[in-house]
Design a protein around this motif. Structure first.
Motif, PDB file in Angstrom:
ATOM      1  N   PRO A 121       0.790  -1.236   0.000  1.00 47.63           N
ATOM      2  CA  PRO A 121       0.000   0.000   0.000  1.00 47.63           C
ATOM      3  C   PRO A 121       0.818   1.280   0.000  1.00 47.63           C
ATOM      4  O   PRO A 121       0.251   2.360  -0.188  1.00 47.63           O
ATOM      5  N   TRP A 145      -0.839   1.464  -4.122  1.00 50.77           N
ATOM      6  CA  TRP A 145      -1.225   2.868  -4.165  1.00 50.77           C
ATOM      7  C   TRP A 145      -0.442   3.659  -5.216  1.00 50.77           C
ATOM      8  O   TRP A 145      -0.992   4.197  -6.152  1.00 50.77           O
ATOM      9  N   LYS A 174      -5.932   4.613  -5.237  1.00 48.41           N
ATOM     10  CA  LYS A 174      -5.244   5.800  -5.727  1.00 48.41           C
ATOM     11  C   LYS A 174      -5.278   6.975  -4.759  1.00 48.41           C
ATOM     12  O   LYS A 174      -4.503   7.913  -4.906  1.00 48.41           O
ATOM     13  N   GLY A 176      -4.853   6.532  -1.496  1.00 43.65           N
ATOM     14  CA  GLY A 176      -4.048   6.142  -0.347  1.00 43.65           C
ATOM     15  C   GLY A 176      -4.762   5.160   0.554  1.00 43.65           C
ATOM     16  O   GLY A 176      -5.994   5.068   0.583  1.00 43.65           O
ATOM     17  N   TYR A 177      -3.974   4.395   1.290  1.00 46.37           N
ATOM     18  CA  TYR A 177      -4.511   3.382   2.198  1.00 46.37           C
ATOM     19  C   TYR A 177      -5.287   3.987   3.354  1.00 46.37           C
ATOM     20  O   TYR A 177      -6.022   3.299   4.055  1.00 46.37           O
ATOM     21  N   SER A 268       0.261  10.474  -6.774  1.00 43.28           N
ATOM     22  CA  SER A 268       0.913  10.346  -5.471  1.00 43.28           C
ATOM     23  C   SER A 268       2.405  10.593  -5.634  1.00 43.28           C
ATOM     24  O   SER A 268       2.953  10.455  -6.725  1.00 43.28           O
TER      25      SER A 268
END
Length: 869
Positions: A121, A145, A174, A176-177, A268
């Protein structure tokens, strides 16, 4: 109706801006809460970040909870694995990534089972080889991610494939965890749904309710009810887990297919220049990986043949000690100084364990050789290739002069490097008190001693009174059959004899300011770069019979601060020593020592290739990749609101190449992990970066909040690397590019032979030599050609001991499809194809006439052969 599968989890960084020792206390209490919440039904499922190491840590402090934990794991309530630690994928060797999954899965099995989903992740980009690695372990699903650009694939759900046909059904979280935490805190259901629905094309949706070191959400079911009642998009929310989600998603079918690596910072941060942070860690990690993969494991297989008992538990513990440093933050070096200090300590411990294990096995075997005599030097070639470059030895003799002979009596040519007279008696206050009879000579030398693949051979040292001269001619250049390196007009130039082509200004340094942090290089607002030509003022040249050496000393001028750099003041001095070696190989070997005395700067070495190409080729964990040197996204990344500049600074594992119609130039590196192609004809290697903060906001290359810890400036003075550092790499030119050959040449360059001398003069050749040791009860003989890949067109990856009766030979095809190839095996009776868990996937076959013939090998294919004694 679309279903949202909500999975409760924590992302547990092993260490970061805190140490592992600090977070372990939170883990102890956290795990108690997780167990209690699952047992009471407050939550139905919980994912422990896909890694087993933290479970092992917890059980050290709470062994009484092992059975409760195992029951939850067996019952598919608590999910652990498949990883041992959350690995980096881009600068860690493929073999290390495989061991990470292997020990993670095996460790999880012992506790009740593992989550059969590739779960990464937070890794800073995804390697192109992950589908084939996952498939090797029977893993068909993947959650990640970072790194996927919208223009590559706008969908969250897709099939990610490798060139060998391996595929994983992938889901891109996409946002984030941690984004699913909004389900707990945010009542604005429409806003939350519109965010995580971006890119969704299927009926089944995954939502991660997690975060860094996140506690248990005891009100999760209550919040799921709230979102079900208030959904603005007719969504049904259910508490679930990742395995159940993929079971349902896979039924939908019709997924886009995507290939290649994911390194784009569009959605990200990727930290494209983190590969050069804390070079000291990266160099030591690379050294340990080589020691384990190319020395210790082959030695254990050799020992297995000779009757030495396998110590698989020992090997596992050394690997795990190393793997603890492969978590993405740990491997990349984006940590506080106190955390990095502990990482360096663990690396040092793993290094000592690996070297001591090798030393013990070597000594045990050599002391058990039946026909050994005093002064015999035994040499191991642990690679399955023929080696004919000069071997570096260190021998101890009573007399100053000696000759070297083969077992057949042929005299071996050698070249002295250094010789030192050493006292072996009890130490005294002054040398005058020493007994003159208790001195010996420690000699370092090169010897011309070709070796067969996977062989133990012997050199006899014969002490004589006659002085043996090793002539050393001085000149203004060094040359061999391939190259001539020389100075002209204060430039280091190269003559490539293959095509009679001269490359002027072949090697030089570039020094620039670094206003970045431990995550990213970023140029200062005013960046006055200093180009340093190689100095010709302090030059030493030695043209030996076996090795030609050019030694140059100079100074790289730098600024003492970013403020001085803006004013174009370069009063800082960074001394360096550059050694260039030529032997009988096609490699030009470089050894650089730099004493860094300046802060907030970056030093790169620039290699002029004499070739032109707008792409580069670099190795990956189990293959190679071709990358653009001038990506189009550089022009408009700000307008597109990307998270950082997609600078064409790239990672590599062991080698990087530039290829054109005229040929190829490749750099083979030990521990250097970052490169950039300049002007389409120069390869720039980042030697190191000096930076003083964990994270900084509003960088030129990375606008916005600080990475790492956005609410506090955390100084990292140790990351300035104010110390002496060593850098090693080799450069080679080839008429035609072949990645399997380049990989093999890297291994020959980077992996030394091993040796042991039968003598008692020097009890400190290694730490263990001082201790007494019984030889094996069965007398041993020398051996040769246990495994020979000289006639194979495949790349060698590893030789792994499995049990007392078998080992695995792992091979990779980094080129195009191969119709057939032959492997020569002297140690083994039969074999079978296995996966990376060493489970049988092919028929058991006899090894006929010492040969294994493999047919129809796909591009990028990884082959695991389990060979039985």
């Amino acid at each position: 109706m679309k279903k949202v599968y909500v999975y409760s989890n924590t992302h547990w960084d092993y260490e970061w801006y805190f140490t592992a020792n600090e977070s372990i206390i939170q883990l102890i209490y956290h795990m108690d809460e997780v167990i209690e919440a699952l047992e009471k039904g407050d939550i139905q499922y919980y994912l422990l970040d896909g890694q087993v190491s933290i479970v092992e840590e917890y059980l050290k402090f709470a062994p009484q909870n092992r059975e409760r934990l195992q029951e939850l794991i067996r019952g598919k309530k608590l999910f652990i694995g498949p990883w041992y630690t959350q690995t980096d994928e881009l600068i860690i060797s493929g073999e290390s990534i495989v061991r990470n999954l292997f020990y993670g899965i095996e460790g999880a099995k012992k506790l009740g089972g593992y989550m059969n989903v590739g779960y990464l992740p937070d890794s800073f980009g995804q390697s192109k080889d992950m589908p084939k690695i996952f498939n090797g372990f029977g893993i068909k699903d993947f959650i990640f991610w970072r790194g996927l650009a919208t223009h590559t694939c706008p969908d969250r759900e897709f099939i990610w494939g490798s060139e060998d046909g391996s595929e994983v059904l992938s889901y891109n979280i996409k946002n984030g965890y941690y984004y699913g935490g909004n389900l707990i805190y945010n009542d604005d259901v429409e806003k939350v749904e519109n965010t995580f629905l971006d890119g969704v094309t299927k009926e089944n949706i995954l939502l991660s309710v997690g975060g860094d070191q996140r506690y248990v959400d005891f009100n999760l079911q209550e919040r799921i009810d709230y979102y079900n009642k208030n959904s603005k998009n007719n969504l049904t929310y259910i508490e679930s887990n990742c395995e159940q989600f993929f079971q349902e998603l896979r039924k939908e079918g019709n997924f886009k297919k995507v290939y290649g690596e994911f390194l784009e910072p569009s959605n990200s941060k990727i930290h494209r220049s983190i590969y050069s942070t804390r070079y000291d860690h990266k160099y030591l990690n690379d050294k340990i990986e080589r020691k384990l993969i190319y020395h210790l494991e082959p030695l254990m297989v050799i020992g297995q043949k000779l009757g030495l008992k396998l110590k698989l538990g020992m090997l596992e513990q050394i690997w795990k000690k190393l793997l603890l440093n492969h978590a993405h933050d740990s491997a990349c070096g984006c940590n506080t100084d106190k955390t990095n200090s502990l990482i360096l300590s663990r690396l040092t411990e793993a290094d000592q364990l690996a070297y001591s294990a090798c030393d013990y096995i070597i000594r045990k075997i050599c002391e058990s050789i039946e026909d050994k005599e005093e002064n015999d030097v035994f040499i191991f070639n642990t690679l399955p290739f023929y080696r004919d470059t000069p071997i570096k030895l260190e021998i101890s003799t009573k007399f100053k002069n000696f000759i070297l002979k083969t077992i057949d009596g042929d005299t071996l040519p050698y070249q002295l490097i250094s010789q030192e007279r050493i006292y072996s008696g009890s130490i005294k206050r002054t040398p005058e008190e020493h007994d003159p009879e208790l001195y010996y000579y420690l000699t370092k030398l090169y010897v011309d001693f070709p070796m067969e693949p996977m062989t133990l051979d012997k050199i006899k040292v014969i002490e004589i009174g006659t002085v043996i001269e090793c002539k050393m001619e001085k000149d203004s250049f060094i040359e061999n059959d391939f190259y001539k390196v020389y100075f002209e007009n204060k430039k280091l130039n190269l003559l490539n004899k293959k095509d009679n082509k001269i490359i002027e200004n072949f090697i030089y340094f570039e020094e620039s300011g670094d206003d970045g942090d431990t995550y990213d290089y970023s140029p200062p607002i005013i960046d006055n770069r200093a180009i340093t030509q190689i100095s010709d003022e302090d030059v030493e040249i030695k043209n030996g019979t076996l090795v030609k050496l050019m030694k140059l000393k100079g100074v790289i001028h730098s600024s003492n601060s970013l403020e001085e750099r803006e004013k174009n003041i370069f009063n800082g001095k960074t001394p360096y020593e550059l050694r260039i070696e030529l032997d009988n190989s096609n490699n030009i070997k470089f050894h650089i020592e730099i004493e860094n005395n300046s802060k907030d700067h970056r030093i790169r070495v620039i290699a002029n290739t004499g070739l032109t190409s707008n792409t580069s080729i670099a190795d990956t964990p189990f293959g190679t990749i071709e990358r653009e040197s001038n990506p189009i996204s550089l022009k408009n990344w700000k307008e597109l609101k990307w998270k950082e500049e997609p600078t064409p600074i790239y990672p590599f594992i062991n080698f990087v190449s530039l290829r054109s119609k005229e040929g190829a130039m490749s750099i083979l590196a030990k521990g250097i992990k970052e490169y950039e192609i300049i002007e389409n004809n120069k390869i720039s290697l980042t030697l190191f970066r000096s930076i003083g903060f964990l994270g900084k906001p509003d960088l030129i290359r990375r606008p916005g909040v600080a990475s790492g810890q956005e609410f506090k400036y955390i100084e990292t003075p140790d990351s300035q690397l104010l110390k002496k550092m060593i850098f090693k790499f080799a450069i080679r030119f080839d008429k035609e590019y072949n990645s399997n050959i380049i990989k093999r040449e890297y291994q020959k360059y980077a992996v030394s032979t091993l040796d042991y001398q039968i003598q008692e003069l020097n009890r400190f050749t290694n730490t263990l030599k001082y201790f007494v040791m019984h030889p094996l009860k069965t007398k041993l003989n020398r051996f040769n050609n246990l495994i020979n890949l000289d006639n194979s067109s495949l790349s060698f990856s590893a030789i792994v001991p499995i049990d007392e009766n078998s080992y695995v030979l792992r091979l990779v095809n980094t080129c195009e499809r191969i119709e057939n190839t032959t492997i020569n095996i002297e140690f083994g009776s039969n074999y079978e194809r296995v996966n990376m868990l060493y489970e049988k996937i092919g028929e058991n076959s006899k090894i006929k006439a010492g040969k294994i013939v493999l047919k129809d090998i796909k591009p990028g294919e990884v082959i695991n052969l389990k060979i039985y004694r």
